[in-house]
Design an enzyme around this catalytic site. Structure first.
Site, mmCIF file in Angstrom:
data_model
loop_
_atom_site.group_PDB
_atom_site.id
_atom_site.type_symbol
_atom_site.label_atom_id
_atom_site.label_comp_id
_atom_site.label_asym_id
_atom_site.label_seq_id
_atom_site.Cartn_x
_atom_site.Cartn_y
_atom_site.Cartn_z
ATOM 1 N N TYR A 166 0.831 -1.221 0.000
ATOM 2 C CA TYR A 166 0.000 0.000 0.000
ATOM 3 C C TYR A 166 0.861 1.266 0.000
ATOM 4 C CZ TYR A 166 -2.882 -3.754 1.935
ATOM 5 O OH TYR A 166 -3.494 -4.968 2.177
ATOM 6 N N LYS A 188 20.179 -7.805 23.055
ATOM 7 C CA LYS A 188 19.026 -6.992 23.451
ATOM 8 C C LYS A 188 17.887 -7.941 23.776
ATOM 9 C CE LYS A 188 17.016 -3.062 24.305
ATOM 10 N NZ LYS A 188 17.358 -2.327 25.540
ATOM 11 N N ASP A 245 22.331 -1.095 24.411
ATOM 12 C CA ASP A 245 22.332 0.296 24.847
ATOM 13 C C ASP A 245 23.351 0.521 25.959
ATOM 14 O OD1 ASP A 245 20.674 -1.421 26.224
ATOM 15 O OD2 ASP A 245 19.037 -0.007 26.496
ATOM 16 N N ASP A 274 27.720 -3.190 13.214
ATOM 17 C CA ASP A 274 27.899 -2.054 12.321
ATOM 18 C C ASP A 274 27.885 -0.748 13.109
ATOM 19 O OD1 ASP A 274 28.134 -0.557 10.038
ATOM 20 O OD2 ASP A 274 26.178 -1.071 9.219
ATOM 21 N N ASP A 307 31.302 1.900 14.198
ATOM 22 C CA ASP A 307 31.368 3.317 13.837
ATOM 23 C C ASP A 307 31.560 4.171 15.087
ATOM 24 O OD1 ASP A 307 31.001 2.563 11.248
ATOM 25 O OD2 ASP A 307 29.271 3.846 10.872
#
Length: 347
Positions: free
Chosen positions: A143, A185, A217, A241, A245
């Site tokens: 949609y 997590k 986290d 990933d 960084d």
């Protein structure tokens, strides 16, 4: 004299500047160690896409398969969606050649100041699962353009995939401090992450290493507050990933960060690339930092068994940084060419 054939894909943007810098350094150090390097360059990437509608030819993997290793600069173009540039070149190579390990060192380099107030040296490895996890192709959109539009994507974790990345990371940890930190997590992602945790715990016991399972986290916060407490981190495709960084930013600049996409069984060539992107904002200005590309070349030499040449090249890079030469991303004014010439002199 051992001779290795290297497929070179400079790609886009600053890749066209830092790859020649790295190959010059690799040729110089290889010559000093009696090693032959044959570089076969392939002009694939965004310009190839604009001309042909493909990032690389249909037989590209067959071409690359004949080499001992692949060196990649960067892919990305402002006028082409990232879904085309990334999924049209890098990901097909990673998956076609079963490069299921993405190894990313995070280390303080001499002469490079990071943003942290803490001066404790940083030196850890991120082992990222590179073929599955959150970066699957399974999903879709329905949609489009309507108020009821739906987008879904399935994160795919297989026992084989988690086992092999954990085993690789655990063996690295066993040879270092004996502690493996696992990014998870499982308090919020109730199926894939508990599955990940169970397998990591099983495999770590087999390899005689201690597991430190940390929520993603909290792990990101720990990387900022106590990066010196980490040694080997194993993570899923997405988590690895992002963490890598962050790690490169903590050590001074993403421009210095290297990576290796490894097929540990050596059934296929492995690929070596800097973590940074094509950086179109500075492309063509001659100020790109070549350290990430050169350090990726160091990892390539190590993979090929040329450990002494690899050590000499890394020593040369560190010597130049220690002397105070720095490109603009590190707060200096040294150009790509000037930094490269200094490394060549140091070799």
């Amino acid at each position: 004299m051992p001779t290795f054939t290297i497929s070179v894909i400079p790609g886009d943007g600053i890749g066209l500047e830092v790859v020649p810098a790295a190959t010059r350094c690799l040729e110089r150090v290889a010559s000093r160690h009696g090693i032959g390097l044959v570089f076969n360059e392939h002009p694939w990437g965004s310009e190839h896409y604009l001309a042909t509608g493909r990032m690389m030819p249909t037989d590209a993997l067959d071409t690359l398969a004949a080499s001992d290793a692949v060196m990649l600069g960067a892919v990305g173009h402002p006028d082409i969606p990232d879904t085309e540039t990334l999924w049209g070149l890098l990901i097909p190579i990673r998956r076609g050649f079963q490069q299921y390990i993405n190894l990313r060192p995070v280390r303080t380099l001499p002469g490079v100041r990071g943003p942290l107030a803490n001066d404790a040296p940083i030196d850890f490895l991120i082992v990222r699962e590179n073929n599955e996890g959150e970066y699957s192709e399974i999903g879709g959109r329905l949609y489009r353009g309507s108020p009821d539009e739906i987008a879904s994507q399935l994160a795919v974790f297989t026992r084989r995939g988690v086992e092999r990345v954990t085993r690789f990371a655990a063996r690295l940890a066993h040879a270092r401090t004996g502690v493996l930190t696992s990014a998870t997590k499982s308090n919020g992602i109730i199926h894939t992450m508990p599955f990940w945790d169970e397998i990591v715990t099983e495999l770590a016991a087999d390899e005689d290493v201690q597991v430190d399972s940390v929520l993603i986290d909290a792990l990101a916060a720990r990387m900022v507050l106590k990066p010196e407490s980490l040694d080997v981190v194993v993570a899923s495709n997405l988590f690895g990933d992002i963490l890598s960084d962050l790690g490169s930013a903590l050590t001074g600049s993403i421009g210095v960060a290297p990576s290796a996409n490894l097929n540990p069984e050596r059934n296929f060539p492995s690929l070596f690339e800097p973590v940074h992107g094509s950086a179109p904002d500075i492309a063509g200005r001659g100020i790109a930092n070549p350290v990430g590309q050169i350090w990726s070349g160091v990892m390539m030499l190590e993979h090929l068994g040329a450990s002494e040449a690899a050590s000499d090249l890394m020593r040369a890079v560190e010597e130049v940084l220690s002397a105070g030469l720095a490109t603009p991303d590190l707060g200096g004014s040294t150009t790509t060419a000037e930094f490269t010439d200094a490394v060549l002199d140091a070799i």
